[in-house]
Design a protein around this motif. Structure first.
Motif, mmCIF file in Angstrom:
data_model
loop_
_atom_site.group_PDB
_atom_site.id
_atom_site.type_symbol
_atom_site.label_atom_id
_atom_site.label_comp_id
_atom_site.label_asym_id
_atom_site.label_seq_id
_atom_site.Cartn_x
_atom_site.Cartn_y
_atom_site.Cartn_z
ATOM 1 N N ALA A 60 66.953 9.013 1.867
ATOM 2 C CA ALA A 60 66.056 8.401 1.391
ATOM 3 C C ALA A 60 65.821 7.321 2.465
ATOM 4 N N THR A 61 64.175 7.474 1.984
ATOM 5 C CA THR A 61 63.106 6.543 3.182
ATOM 6 C C THR A 61 62.656 5.922 2.028
ATOM 7 N N VAL A 62 62.934 4.945 2.165
ATOM 8 C CA VAL A 62 61.886 3.651 0.635
ATOM 9 C C VAL A 62 60.924 3.724 0.981
ATOM 10 N N ARG A 63 59.606 4.292 0.484
ATOM 11 C CA ARG A 63 58.443 4.001 0.574
ATOM 12 C C ARG A 63 57.273 3.253 0.245
ATOM 13 N N PRO A 64 56.460 3.154 1.214
ATOM 14 C CA PRO A 64 55.882 1.807 1.057
ATOM 15 C C PRO A 64 54.665 0.978 -0.355
ATOM 16 N N ASN A 65 55.082 2.554 -0.434
ATOM 17 C CA ASN A 65 53.976 2.908 -1.625
ATOM 18 C C ASN A 65 54.643 2.715 -2.919
ATOM 19 N N ALA A 66 56.191 2.749 -3.072
ATOM 20 C CA ALA A 66 56.791 3.241 -4.461
ATOM 21 C C ALA A 66 55.937 2.409 -5.491
ATOM 22 N N ALA A 67 55.848 2.692 -6.519
ATOM 23 C CA ALA A 67 56.147 2.437 -7.471
ATOM 24 C C ALA A 67 56.855 1.952 -8.376
ATOM 25 N N CYS A 68 57.469 1.049 -9.214
ATOM 26 C CA CYS A 68 59.134 0.539 -9.615
ATOM 27 C C CYS A 68 59.103 1.565 -10.485
ATOM 28 N N ALA A 69 60.523 1.993 -10.205
ATOM 29 C CA ALA A 69 61.032 2.944 -11.241
ATOM 30 C C ALA A 69 61.633 2.882 -12.392
ATOM 31 N N CYS A 70 62.448 0.749 -12.969
ATOM 32 C CA CYS A 70 62.488 0.413 -13.110
ATOM 33 C C CYS A 70 61.226 0.337 -14.236
ATOM 34 N N GLY A 71 60.311 -0.198 -13.922
ATOM 35 C CA GLY A 71 58.551 -0.108 -15.044
ATOM 36 C C GLY A 71 58.538 1.070 -15.710
ATOM 37 N N ALA A 72 59.169 2.297 -15.153
ATOM 38 C CA ALA A 72 59.163 4.103 -15.117
ATOM 39 C C ALA A 72 59.545 4.010 -17.110
#
Length: 177
Positions: A60-72
């Motif tokens: 996995a590469t952390v995407r700089p534009n990823a929203a927080c999965a916790c918020g989802a």
């Protein structure tokens, strides 16, 4: 994609499930992953599950534009504390060693990560440099899709820890079997 827009944060869950006949199975939330059949060797299956989660983390590469999965999941990872999701995305491993049956990898924001119990930060989003940003705007040639999990981690024979190993004799009296 619109510049500055967020993409949903990803999660991967590897779960060890026990059954009444004293067998266990490993499941992964990624449908493409092949899991070993049910087995009575709980410790080997636990090692396989942990290594499978590590394989997802390595790929996995952390995407700089990823929203927080916790918020989802409406802050389901840290139910006792509320936070507004903000900050750079991180790749975290959520695993309670006392329970030891579920490994969750998730793209979580910097605000939520410290609120989640039994968490280890495994990666941070790389901010693109100016040359990378200009290259991203240029039309790119098609790149083949990357496999979700390395093939070596999708079968029990390939799991490095799955082979039982005997300790070498270290002196003293030997037990006779």
């Amino acid at each position: 994609m619109i510049p500055g827009s967020r993409v949903p944060g990803r999660t991967w869950t590897v779960r060890l499930t026990g059954y009444g006949d004293h067998t266990v199975s490993v499941t992964c939330s990624t449908e493409a992953c092949r899991m070993p059949p049910r087995s009575k060797d709980t410790s080997a299956m636990r090692r396989f599950a942990a290594e499978h989660a590590r394989a997802h983390a390595r790929l996995a590469t952390v995407r700089p534009n990823a929203a927080c999965a916790c918020g989802a999941v409406e802050c389901g990872f840290h139910e006792d504390a509320r936070a507004s999701c903000h900050g750079a995305p991180l790749l975290v491993l959520i695993h309670n060693p006392a329970v030891g049956q579920v490994w969750t990898l998730a793209e979580i924001c910097q605000a939520c990560a410290p609120l989640i119990a039994h968490t280890a930060v495994l990666g941070r989003a790389q901010q693109p440099t100016a040359s990378q940003a200009s290259a991203a705007q240029a039309p790119a040639s098609p790149v083949p899709a990357r496999v979700a999990v390395a093939g070596g981690f999708s079968s029990p024979e390939a799991a490095p820890e799955a082979v039982s190993r005997r300790r070498p004799h270290r002196g003293g009296p030997r037990r006779v079997r």
